[in-house]
Enzyme design. Structure first.
Site, PDB file in Angstrom:
ATOM      1  CG  ASP A   9       1.574   6.823  -3.591  1.00  0.00           C
ATOM      2  OD1 ASP A   9       0.965   6.499  -2.552  1.00  0.00           O
ATOM      3  OD2 ASP A   9       1.142   7.662  -4.391  1.00  0.00           O
TER       4      ASP A   9
ATOM      5  CE  LYS B 298      -0.490   8.563  -1.229  1.00  0.00           C
ATOM      6  NZ  LYS B 298      -1.488   7.718  -1.971  1.00  0.00           N
TER       7      LYS B 298
ATOM      8  CD  GLU C  54      -7.476  11.278  -5.076  1.00  0.00           C
ATOM      9  OE1 GLU C  54      -7.438  11.621  -6.281  1.00  0.00           O
ATOM     10  OE2 GLU C  54      -6.655  10.497  -4.562  1.00  0.00           O
TER      11      GLU C  54
ATOM     12  CD  GLU D 264      -4.459   4.381  -4.132  1.00  0.00           C
ATOM     13  OE1 GLU D 264      -3.881   5.262  -4.778  1.00  0.00           O
ATOM     14  OE2 GLU D 264      -5.313   3.610  -4.646  1.00  0.00           O
TER      15      GLU D 264
ATOM     16  CG  ASP E 253       0.128   5.816  -7.210  1.00  0.00           C
ATOM     17  OD1 ASP E 253      -0.307   6.983  -7.115  1.00  0.00           O
ATOM     18  OD2 ASP E 253      -0.550   4.820  -6.886  1.00  0.00           O
ATOM     19  CB  SER E 254       0.409  11.128  -9.459  1.00  0.00           C
ATOM     20  OG  SER E 254       1.345  11.609  -8.503  1.00  0.00           O
TER      21      SER E 254
END
Length: 282
Positions: free
Chosen positions: A102, A132, A200, A134, A63-64
């Protein structure tokens, strides 16, 4: 499942044979061997093809992309519909790498059903091999639902950019008592079925403890040298990002190369040197 249809783990994860896709089973086998491996982000077919040919075993459509592709100042605005075509392009551009997508902010937090709906779109429409998410214990139900439905899940702890407003900015996580909470989250995610966990911006000592405590691979980004794998955003490691984070090592100067190439092209056009006869059809 018969042995003829069960992929045999590769003997070397990084740069190994390219006869088939890397699987989560290969990542588990690499952990058992003590083999470290690289992961990079990718958002288009051409760079995916380069990284795949270089032997990178896992490509993350992060999602970066919100920042490096779409120009936002955080990951929060990007949507499933924004990331689906990028994921599909990376899958088409690669032939060996495991492609992880993501799940963006707002696409899984509400419920396990929402998470499965979002993940199914990435698997069915884009061809992703895993997703992925979070978060720790608050998303265990989502992880369990996805794994039960056959969706491989990569977890993400520490600095979770989708929660940046709650965390109070981009800061190191896991110091003091919060380190014990992160460890508990990691173990719970492993029990829920996650096949790996990104750590991270956490202290290196904590990342080391988590790595030795889990049977699944850990993937570090700003987490020291003792995780099982390392991941970077490719624009960071290739020198396109103007002000990279402390944990980034630049391996190229693409910003400088692009600037020089653009200026050389412009000079040739304005002087009339391009196109030359060899670039012209008769």
């Amino acid at each position: 499942m018969s042995s003829s249809t069960t992929p045999t783990p590769t003997t070397t994860l990084y740069g190994g044979a390219a006869g088939r896709r890397v699987t989560v089973r290969d990542l588990a086998a690499a952990k058992e061997r003590g083999e470290r491996w690289p992961m990079v982000t990718a958002y288009d077919a051409m760079t995916a093809r380069v990284f795949d040919a270089a032997g990178i075993p896992v490509l993350l459509v992060g999602d970066s992309a919100a920042m490096v592709v779409y120009g936002y100042d955080s990951t929060l605005p990007v949507t499933v519909d924004d990331l689906l075509p990028l994921t599909a392009a990376v899958v088409r551009g690669s032939s060996r790498a495991l492609v992880v997508a993501d799940l963006p902010f707002g696409s899984y937090q509400a419920s396990p059903a929402q998470a499965l709906e979002s993940a199914a779109r990435f698997m069915k429409e884009a061809g992703a091999h895993a997703v992925k998410l979070e978060g720790g214990r608050r998303i265990l139900a989502q992880v369990e639902a996805l794994v039960s439905a056959g969706v491989p899940v990569m977890a993400h702890l520490g600095l979770t950019p989708q929660s940046v407003n709650v965390l109070g900015g981009y800061r190191v996580q896991g110091r003091g008592q919060s380190g014990d909470e992160l460890m508990a989250d990691a173990k719970d995610l492993e029990r829920a079925g996650a096949f790996s966990v990104v750590l991270e911006c956490v202290p290196a000592e904590l990342a080391h403890r988590v790595t030795t405590s889990l049977a699944i691979p850990t993937i570090g980004i700003g987490a020291g040298a003792h995780t099982d794998a390392q991941v970077l955003v490719w624009q960071d490691l290739m020198g396109l990002t103007p002000r990279p984070a402390k944990f980034v090592k630049r391996y190229a100067d693409l910003a400088g190369d692009l600037d020089r190439a653009a200026r050389a092209f412009a000079a040739d056009v304005t002087s009339g040197a391009f196109p030359a006869p060899e670039h012209t059809y008769s």
